[in-house]
Design a protein around this motif. Structure first.
Motif, PDB file in Angstrom:
ATOM      1  N   ALA A  94     -36.478  90.742  -1.597  1.00 14.27           N
ATOM      2  CA  ALA A  94     -35.595  89.717  -1.042  1.00 14.27           C
ATOM      3  C   ALA A  94     -34.424  90.423  -0.375  1.00 14.27           C
ATOM      4  O   ALA A  94     -33.707  91.177  -1.029  1.00 14.27           O
ATOM      5  CB  ALA A  94     -35.114  88.773  -2.132  1.00 14.27           C
ATOM      6  N   ASP A  95     -34.270  90.178   0.907  1.00 18.34           N
ATOM      7  CA  ASP A  95     -33.170  90.756   1.668  1.00 18.34           C
ATOM      8  C   ASP A  95     -32.060  89.713   1.721  1.00 18.34           C
ATOM      9  O   ASP A  95     -32.143  88.741   2.470  1.00 18.34           O
ATOM     10  CB  ASP A  95     -33.654  91.131   3.070  1.00 18.34           C
ATOM     11  CG  ASP A  95     -32.561  91.747   3.924  1.00 18.34           C
ATOM     12  OD1 ASP A  95     -31.563  92.251   3.369  1.00 18.34           O
ATOM     13  OD2 ASP A  95     -32.707  91.706   5.163  1.00 18.34           O
ATOM     14  N   GLN A  97     -28.657  88.004   2.583  1.00 15.71           N
ATOM     15  CA  GLN A  97     -27.657  87.958   3.648  1.00 15.71           C
ATOM     16  C   GLN A  97     -26.779  86.751   3.366  1.00 15.71           C
ATOM     17  O   GLN A  97     -27.194  85.620   3.615  1.00 15.71           O
ATOM     18  CB  GLN A  97     -28.329  87.810   5.019  1.00 15.71           C
ATOM     19  CG  GLN A  97     -29.275  88.937   5.384  1.00 15.71           C
ATOM     20  CD  GLN A  97     -28.525  90.224   5.682  1.00 15.71           C
ATOM     21  OE1 GLN A  97     -27.418  90.207   6.221  1.00 15.71           O
ATOM     22  NE2 GLN A  97     -29.118  91.328   5.321  1.00 15.71           N
ATOM     23  N   SER A 100     -28.157  83.394   1.518  1.00 15.61           N
ATOM     24  CA  SER A 100     -29.589  83.201   1.721  1.00 15.61           C
ATOM     25  C   SER A 100     -30.297  84.542   1.601  1.00 15.61           C
ATOM     26  O   SER A 100     -29.664  85.601   1.594  1.00 15.61           O
ATOM     27  CB  SER A 100     -29.871  82.554   3.081  1.00 15.61           C
ATOM     28  OG  SER A 100     -29.536  83.428   4.122  1.00 15.61           O
ATOM     29  N   ALA A 101     -31.618  84.475   1.498  1.00 13.27           N
ATOM     30  CA  ALA A 101     -32.407  85.690   1.362  1.00 13.27           C
ATOM     31  C   ALA A 101     -33.726  85.518   2.099  1.00 13.27           C
ATOM     32  O   ALA A 101     -34.332  84.444   2.052  1.00 13.27           O
ATOM     33  CB  ALA A 101     -32.655  86.002  -0.105  1.00 13.27           C
ATOM     34  N   ARG A 102     -34.147  86.561   2.763  1.00 12.57           N
ATOM     35  CA  ARG A 102     -35.477  86.593   3.383  1.00 12.57           C
ATOM     36  C   ARG A 102     -36.421  87.112   2.301  1.00 12.57           C
ATOM     37  O   ARG A 102     -36.324  88.256   1.875  1.00 12.57           O
ATOM     38  CB  ARG A 102     -35.463  87.512   4.600  1.00 12.57           C
ATOM     39  CG  ARG A 102     -36.711  87.429   5.419  1.00 12.57           C
ATOM     40  CD  ARG A 102     -36.691  86.148   6.216  1.00 12.57           C
ATOM     41  NE  ARG A 102     -37.858  86.083   7.080  1.00 12.57           N
ATOM     42  CZ  ARG A 102     -38.438  84.958   7.407  1.00 12.57           C
ATOM     43  NH1 ARG A 102     -37.971  83.823   6.981  1.00 12.57           N
ATOM     44  NH2 ARG A 102     -39.484  84.959   8.181  1.00 12.57           N
ATOM     45  N   THR A 104     -40.062  88.087   0.704  1.00 10.17           N
ATOM     46  CA  THR A 104     -41.395  88.559   1.071  1.00 10.17           C
ATOM     47  C   THR A 104     -42.233  88.696  -0.192  1.00 10.17           C
ATOM     48  O   THR A 104     -41.742  89.108  -1.240  1.00 10.17           O
ATOM     49  CB  THR A 104     -41.349  89.917   1.797  1.00 10.17           C
ATOM     50  OG1 THR A 104     -40.697  90.863   0.967  1.00 10.17           O
ATOM     51  CG2 THR A 104     -40.623  89.809   3.119  1.00 10.17           C
ATOM     52  N   THR A 117     -43.863  84.933   3.751  1.00  7.86           N
ATOM     53  CA  THR A 117     -42.445  85.238   3.950  1.00  7.86           C
ATOM     54  C   THR A 117     -41.729  83.943   4.306  1.00  7.86           C
ATOM     55  O   THR A 117     -42.244  83.130   5.072  1.00  7.86           O
ATOM     56  CB  THR A 117     -42.270  86.270   5.085  1.00  7.86           C
ATOM     57  OG1 THR A 117     -42.978  87.465   4.735  1.00  7.86           O
ATOM     58  CG2 THR A 117     -40.808  86.606   5.313  1.00  7.86           C
ATOM     59  N   PHE A 118     -40.553  83.745   3.711  1.00  7.03           N
ATOM     60  CA  PHE A 118     -39.761  82.545   3.980  1.00  7.03           C
ATOM     61  C   PHE A 118     -38.308  82.826   3.643  1.00  7.03           C
ATOM     62  O   PHE A 118     -37.984  83.854   3.038  1.00  7.03           O
ATOM     63  CB  PHE A 118     -40.291  81.347   3.173  1.00  7.03           C
ATOM     64  CG  PHE A 118     -40.381  81.607   1.690  1.00  7.03           C
ATOM     65  CD1 PHE A 118     -39.312  81.307   0.852  1.00  7.03           C
ATOM     66  CD2 PHE A 118     -41.525  82.159   1.136  1.00  7.03           C
ATOM     67  CE1 PHE A 118     -39.385  81.556  -0.501  1.00  7.03           C
ATOM     68  CE2 PHE A 118     -41.611  82.396  -0.226  1.00  7.03           C
ATOM     69  CZ  PHE A 118     -40.538  82.104  -1.045  1.00  7.03           C
ATOM     70  N   THR A 119     -37.434  81.912   4.021  1.00  4.69           N
ATOM     71  CA  THR A 119     -36.014  82.034   3.717  1.00  4.69           C
ATOM     72  C   THR A 119     -35.676  81.148   2.530  1.00  4.69           C
ATOM     73  O   THR A 119     -36.097  79.990   2.469  1.00  4.69           O
ATOM     74  CB  THR A 119     -35.164  81.634   4.938  1.00  4.69           C
ATOM     75  OG1 THR A 119     -35.501  82.511   6.019  1.00  4.69           O
ATOM     76  CG2 THR A 119     -33.675  81.742   4.634  1.00  4.69           C
ATOM     77  N   ARG A 121     -32.414  79.881  -0.219  1.00  5.80           N
ATOM     78  CA  ARG A 121     -30.960  79.772  -0.365  1.00  5.80           C
ATOM     79  C   ARG A 121     -30.602  79.952  -1.826  1.00  5.80           C
ATOM     80  O   ARG A 121     -31.248  79.372  -2.704  1.00  5.80           O
ATOM     81  CB  ARG A 121     -30.464  78.409   0.115  1.00  5.80           C
ATOM     82  CG  ARG A 121     -30.548  78.224   1.619  1.00  5.80           C
ATOM     83  CD  ARG A 121     -30.075  76.849   2.078  1.00  5.80           C
ATOM     84  NE  ARG A 121     -31.005  75.814   1.605  1.00  5.80           N
ATOM     85  CZ  ARG A 121     -30.726  74.894   0.696  1.00  5.80           C
ATOM     86  NH1 ARG A 121     -29.552  74.824   0.157  1.00  5.80           N
ATOM     87  NH2 ARG A 121     -31.632  74.012   0.321  1.00  5.80           N
ATOM     88  N   ALA A 134     -35.966  76.760  -1.653  1.00  3.55           N
ATOM     89  CA  ALA A 134     -36.664  77.223  -0.456  1.00  3.55           C
ATOM     90  C   ALA A 134     -37.716  76.212  -0.038  1.00  3.55           C
ATOM     91  O   ALA A 134     -38.121  75.342  -0.814  1.00  3.55           O
ATOM     92  CB  ALA A 134     -37.326  78.573  -0.728  1.00  3.55           C
TER      93      ALA A 134
END
Length: 171
Positions: A94-95, A97, A100-102, A104, A117-119, A121, A134
């Motif tokens: 989870a990246d 930012q 929120s996080a991207r 994978t 993959t999704f975004t 919160r 999400a």
């Protein structure tokens, strides 16, 4: 602002978590909605900030408020729950930012694993609990769910999750 999540092991709180699915039927005119009533999972935030984990659904627990439809969804036409009783999302990273996080990972349904993959919160974070919300689009045909009488069922389902993780107790 970046939200920091404490390192360590986290356990899914099933009573405070929901996984719902929404799918168009009748040539996109009717939305079928359901909720998985049995969900479990865990995660780990490592000292380097990387995140791993799993969320597991009991494929027989999908409740659409229609017993006949639910039985059909459990059949070999869809989830094939007799042979594949669990649906699992495995988080690889989870990246983060801000809030929120991207995300994978891989989704496994009917014994078929595909990347997803999704975004997400982060809607609640403190030292003892993390809540993540999400929405992801899933193409059912990617998982061998090709039943489509008269072409009435769209391919893509929307999966909405609200997952609350609590700090795991040391053993």
């Amino acid at each position: 602002m970046t939200v920091a999540v404490e390192t360590g092991l986290w356990q899914l709180d099933p009573a405070a978590s929901t996984v719902a699915v929404r799918h168009k039927h009748m040539w996109g005119l009717v939305a079928v909605k359901g909720v998985f009533t049995t969900v479990g999972g865990q995660g780990e935030v490592k000292p380097d900030g990387s995140v791993t984990g799993t969320v597991t659904l009991d494929a027989t627990s999908l409740d659409t408020k229609n017993d006949k439809r639910d039985a059909h969804l459990r059949s070999a036409d869809f989830f094939d729950a007799e042979n594949h009783p669990e649906i699992t999302f495995t988080l690889h990273g989870a990246d983060v930012q801000g809030d929120s996080a991207r995300v994978t990972g891989e989704l496994t349904a009917r014994g078929i694993t595909k990347p997803l993959t999704f975004t997400a919160r982060l809607t609640g974070v403190d030292a003892q609990a993390v809540t993540v919300e999400a929405e992801a689009k899933v193409d059912r045909e990617d998982y061998g769910m090709t039943f489509n009488q008269l072409g009435m069922i769209t391919r893509v389902s929307t999966v909405t999750v609200k997952l609350r993780f609590t700090r795991a107790q040391a053993s």
